[in-house]
Design a protein around this motif. Structure first.
Motif, mmCIF file in Angstrom:
data_model
loop_
_atom_site.group_PDB
_atom_site.id
_atom_site.type_symbol
_atom_site.label_atom_id
_atom_site.label_comp_id
_atom_site.label_asym_id
_atom_site.label_seq_id
_atom_site.Cartn_x
_atom_site.Cartn_y
_atom_site.Cartn_z
ATOM 1 N N GLY A 1 10.193 -17.545 -8.916
ATOM 2 C CA GLY A 1 9.542 -16.498 -10.056
ATOM 3 C C GLY A 1 9.233 -15.214 -9.705
ATOM 4 N N LEU A 2 8.976 -14.462 -10.791
ATOM 5 C CA LEU A 2 9.076 -12.904 -10.413
ATOM 6 C C LEU A 2 7.447 -12.378 -10.518
ATOM 7 C CD1 LEU A 2 11.882 -11.824 -12.903
ATOM 8 C CD2 LEU A 2 12.061 -11.549 -10.435
ATOM 9 N N MET A 3 7.050 -11.283 -9.976
ATOM 10 C CA MET A 3 6.194 -10.751 -9.831
ATOM 11 C C MET A 3 5.856 -10.003 -11.041
ATOM 12 S SD MET A 3 4.662 -12.019 -7.169
ATOM 13 C CE MET A 3 2.901 -10.956 -7.160
ATOM 14 N N GLY A 4 4.557 -9.476 -11.411
ATOM 15 C CA GLY A 4 4.390 -8.695 -12.637
ATOM 16 C C GLY A 4 4.454 -7.251 -12.464
ATOM 17 N N GLY A 5 3.973 -6.608 -13.394
ATOM 18 C CA GLY A 5 4.051 -5.131 -13.346
ATOM 19 C C GLY A 5 5.262 -4.526 -13.723
ATOM 20 N N SER A 6 5.565 -2.999 -13.805
ATOM 21 C CA SER A 6 6.849 -2.732 -14.091
ATOM 22 C C SER A 6 7.195 -1.433 -13.393
ATOM 23 C CB SER A 6 6.860 -2.482 -15.558
ATOM 24 O OG SER A 6 5.771 -1.657 -15.917
ATOM 25 N N GLU A 7 8.458 -1.154 -12.989
ATOM 26 C CA GLU A 7 8.593 0.196 -12.657
ATOM 27 C C GLU A 7 8.544 1.691 -13.403
ATOM 28 O OE1 GLU A 7 11.556 -2.930 -10.658
ATOM 29 O OE2 GLU A 7 11.061 -2.386 -12.640
ATOM 30 N N ALA A 8 8.798 2.631 -12.780
ATOM 31 C CA ALA A 8 8.472 3.825 -13.371
ATOM 32 C C ALA A 8 9.951 3.808 -14.281
ATOM 33 C CB ALA A 8 8.172 5.124 -12.653
ATOM 34 N N PRO A 9 9.514 4.921 -15.371
ATOM 35 C CA PRO A 9 10.885 4.973 -16.003
ATOM 36 C C PRO A 9 12.153 5.466 -15.194
ATOM 37 C CG PRO A 9 9.168 5.919 -17.251
ATOM 38 C CD PRO A 9 8.573 5.571 -15.710
ATOM 39 N N ALA A 10 13.532 5.124 -15.598
ATOM 40 C CA ALA A 10 14.632 5.438 -14.630
ATOM 41 C C ALA A 10 14.467 6.947 -14.165
ATOM 42 C CB ALA A 10 15.960 5.301 -15.142
ATOM 43 N N GLN A 11 13.984 7.897 -14.949
ATOM 44 C CA GLN A 11 14.149 9.178 -14.561
ATOM 45 C C GLN A 11 13.061 9.796 -13.604
ATOM 46 O OE1 GLN A 11 13.525 7.993 -17.569
ATOM 47 N NE2 GLN A 11 11.994 9.036 -18.536
ATOM 48 N N GLU A 12 12.138 8.642 -13.461
ATOM 49 C CA GLU A 12 10.755 9.010 -12.544
ATOM 50 C C GLU A 12 11.006 8.197 -11.295
ATOM 51 O OE1 GLU A 12 7.288 8.851 -14.784
ATOM 52 O OE2 GLU A 12 8.183 9.901 -16.339
ATOM 53 N N PHE A 13 11.808 6.933 -11.548
ATOM 54 C CA PHE A 13 11.748 6.061 -10.353
ATOM 55 C C PHE A 13 12.147 6.377 -9.073
ATOM 56 C CE2 PHE A 13 13.860 2.650 -8.114
ATOM 57 C CZ PHE A 13 12.615 1.793 -7.892
ATOM 58 N N GLY A 14 13.136 7.223 -8.819
ATOM 59 C CA GLY A 14 13.555 7.516 -7.545
ATOM 60 C C GLY A 14 12.645 8.408 -6.917
ATOM 61 N N ALA A 15 12.155 9.448 -7.770
ATOM 62 C CA ALA A 15 11.182 10.497 -7.162
ATOM 63 C C ALA A 15 9.776 9.768 -6.783
ATOM 64 C CB ALA A 15 11.186 11.770 -7.924
ATOM 65 N N GLN A 16 9.535 8.949 -7.732
ATOM 66 C CA GLN A 16 8.243 8.252 -7.410
ATOM 67 C C GLN A 16 8.330 7.366 -6.071
ATOM 68 O OE1 GLN A 16 5.062 8.712 -9.114
ATOM 69 N NE2 GLN A 16 4.462 7.612 -7.133
ATOM 70 N N PHE A 17 9.445 6.635 -6.042
ATOM 71 C CA PHE A 17 9.658 5.873 -4.733
ATOM 72 C C PHE A 17 9.708 6.740 -3.268
ATOM 73 C CE2 PHE A 17 12.394 3.818 -1.487
ATOM 74 C CZ PHE A 17 11.777 2.403 -1.587
ATOM 75 N N VAL A 18 10.203 7.842 -3.485
ATOM 76 C CA VAL A 18 10.261 8.486 -2.317
ATOM 77 C C VAL A 18 9.013 9.226 -2.201
ATOM 78 C CG1 VAL A 18 11.177 10.866 -1.390
ATOM 79 C CG2 VAL A 18 12.917 9.447 -2.738
ATOM 80 N N ALA A 19 8.201 9.658 -3.023
ATOM 81 C CA ALA A 19 6.807 10.121 -2.724
ATOM 82 C C ALA A 19 6.087 8.988 -2.305
ATOM 83 C CB ALA A 19 6.010 10.562 -3.850
ATOM 84 N N ASP A 20 6.192 7.767 -2.638
ATOM 85 C CA ASP A 20 5.432 6.590 -2.223
ATOM 86 C C ASP A 20 5.679 6.353 -0.793
ATOM 87 O OD1 ASP A 20 4.030 6.196 -4.411
ATOM 88 O OD2 ASP A 20 5.292 4.886 -5.315
ATOM 89 N N ALA A 21 7.095 6.311 -0.531
ATOM 90 C CA ALA A 21 7.466 6.305 0.843
ATOM 91 C C ALA A 21 6.905 6.973 1.870
ATOM 92 C CB ALA A 21 9.175 6.339 1.093
ATOM 93 N N ALA A 22 6.736 8.287 1.606
ATOM 94 C CA ALA A 22 6.376 9.192 2.417
ATOM 95 C C ALA A 22 4.735 9.144 2.493
ATOM 96 C CB ALA A 22 6.499 10.805 1.679
ATOM 97 N N ARG A 23 4.097 8.520 1.439
ATOM 98 C CA ARG A 23 2.667 8.154 1.885
ATOM 99 C C ARG A 23 2.308 7.175 2.739
ATOM 100 N NH1 ARG A 23 1.254 7.326 -3.995
ATOM 101 N NH2 ARG A 23 -0.467 6.368 -3.317
ATOM 102 N N GLY A 24 3.429 6.116 2.900
ATOM 103 C CA GLY A 24 3.261 5.009 3.723
ATOM 104 C C GLY A 24 2.204 4.064 3.197
#
Length: 393
Positions: free
Chosen positions: A333-356
């Motif tokens: 199966g697959l979990m729910g939810g959805s990623e941020a739009p493509a133009q925001e996904f990378g920057a959001q991922f980097v910010a989340d990674a920094a927050r830990g």
């Protein structure tokens, strides 16, 4: 359709390599190396897709693509977190030593601007000039070493920034292809026709049992009592204790029997995952139930061995039918939810990674392992790999 994803992986592979003049042991350079490994893992997974010719092969290849992508994300996330932590340490040190560094830089500037002949003369005469020259010769190497240390720290911060920018670009460009891979996987799982089946149709008592169940425990106990004509695969499940692969890439939020904020204890693991994360079976198993149950969302119950049940709860989509026999690593199966739009996904991922922590991991999968009427601690059965660790308080 996967060309854009392959090209995006190439962007990250172009991250700055470790040069001969840069110490390879710094956290920032280690993060770059991990990012390059993650990109290579993505490229290898995508490359396997071209070899898929049958429906079953497509399921396997797509599963490897998605799982490889998610593991690559986890590796990248860990590298970015370590690099961001290092950057914060360096900036904190700069702030704490602000006064001393200002004096050092002032002295270095004065030495650079003063004519060498004037530096060698002293109004006290030849002896004083000689003494000042000796002091200067002692001080200059120390200033030079301090300058080199500052430059190294600044270079390390620059490496972190370059890594973050490259990661954001790569992830934004690759997101659409991974989303397409998930869509194709859902279709391929539905279309495949060679799945072995242990028994034909789900008995009517399964529906009655679900309607009457008041808890997951009660429902699982009822599943155990149901008769089957053949049952679970014959693989040595008990012999695999301590070596099972986790079914999803994520962070263990609550271990076995640990109370949540409301004081509720559950005899299993709660795992935080990214949106739309893929869930796979860690061992060959027969599907005993799949579908919604109470307030758990979609539930998948599989039988890896006679008397054992593995329960996955909280998914948005579930694959397969009751009686299907799944191999190890096959999608459930697959979990729910959805990623941020493509133009925001990378920057959001980097910010989340920094927050830990579990930043960006918005979905939760519940995992429970049962033997007969007892629940077992998954920690005794599953291996925690470097990118799937218990959350630290």
């Amino acid at each position: 359709m996967f060309r854009s994803f392959i090209a995006a992986c190439g962007l990250l592979m172009a991250a700055p390599a470790l040069g001969p003049g840069v110490a390879a042991a710094t956290p920032a350079n280690q993060a770059v190396a991990e990012a390059q490994d993650a990109a290579a893992q993505l490229r290898a997974a995508v490359g396997k897709l071209a070899d898929a010719v049958t429906a079953d092969d497509q399921v396997t290849a797509l599963t490897e693509v998605i799982r490889g992508y998610e593991q690559g994300l986890a590796s990248l996330r860990d590298g970015l977190r370590q690099a961001s932590t290092r950057e914060a340490e360096l900036r904190s040190r700069f702030q704490a030593e602000r006064g001393r560094l200002s004096r050092v830089l002032g002295a270095m500037t004065a030495l650079q601007q003063a004519p060498e002949t004037a530096m060698l003369l002293h109004p006290g005469g030849a002896l004083a000039t000689a003494q000042s020259g000796m002091i200067l010769s002692d001080v200059t190497p120390g200033l030079r070493a301090e300058a080199e240390r500052l430059q190294k720290d600044l270079d390390e911060i620059a490496t972190v920034r370059e890594l973050q920018a490259g990661a954001a670009d790569m992830l934004g460009n690759g997101l659409a292809s991974v989303q397409e891979a998930r869509r194709l996987l859902t279709s391929a799982v539905t279309d495949r026709s060679t799945m072995p089946v242990r028994y034909g149709e789900a008995p009517e008592e399964l529906q009655d049992l679900r309607d009457a169940a008041r808890s997951l425990e009660e429902f699982a106990a009822g599943i155990e009592r149901m008769e089957t004509d053949i049952g679970a695969p014959m693989d040595d499940f008990e012999g695999a204790q301590g070596s099972l692969r986790l079914p999803v890439v994520g962070t263990i939020m609550r271990p076995y029997d640990q109370p949540d904020a409301a004081g509720v204890r559950r005899p299993g693991w709660v795992i935080a995952t990214a949106p739309a994360a893929l869930v796979t079976t860690p061992w060959p198993a027969t599907i005993r139930y799949r579908g919604p149950l109470l307030d758990y969302g979609n539930v998948m119950i599989v039988e890896p061995a006679r008397g054992y049940l593995l329960i996955f709860a909280g998914m948005s989509q579930v694959f397969g039918e009751v009686g299907d026999v799944l191999g190890a690593g096959e999608p459930v199966g697959l979990m729910g939810g959805s990623e941020a739009p493509a133009q925001e996904f990378g920057a959001q991922f980097v910010a989340d990674a920094a927050r830990g922590g579990d930043a960006g991991q918005t979905e939760t999968l519940y995992l429970e392992l049962r033997k007969d009427k007892e629940t077992l601690d998954p920690a005794d059965w599953f291996v925690l790999n470097p990118v799937v660790d218990p959350q630290e308080d």
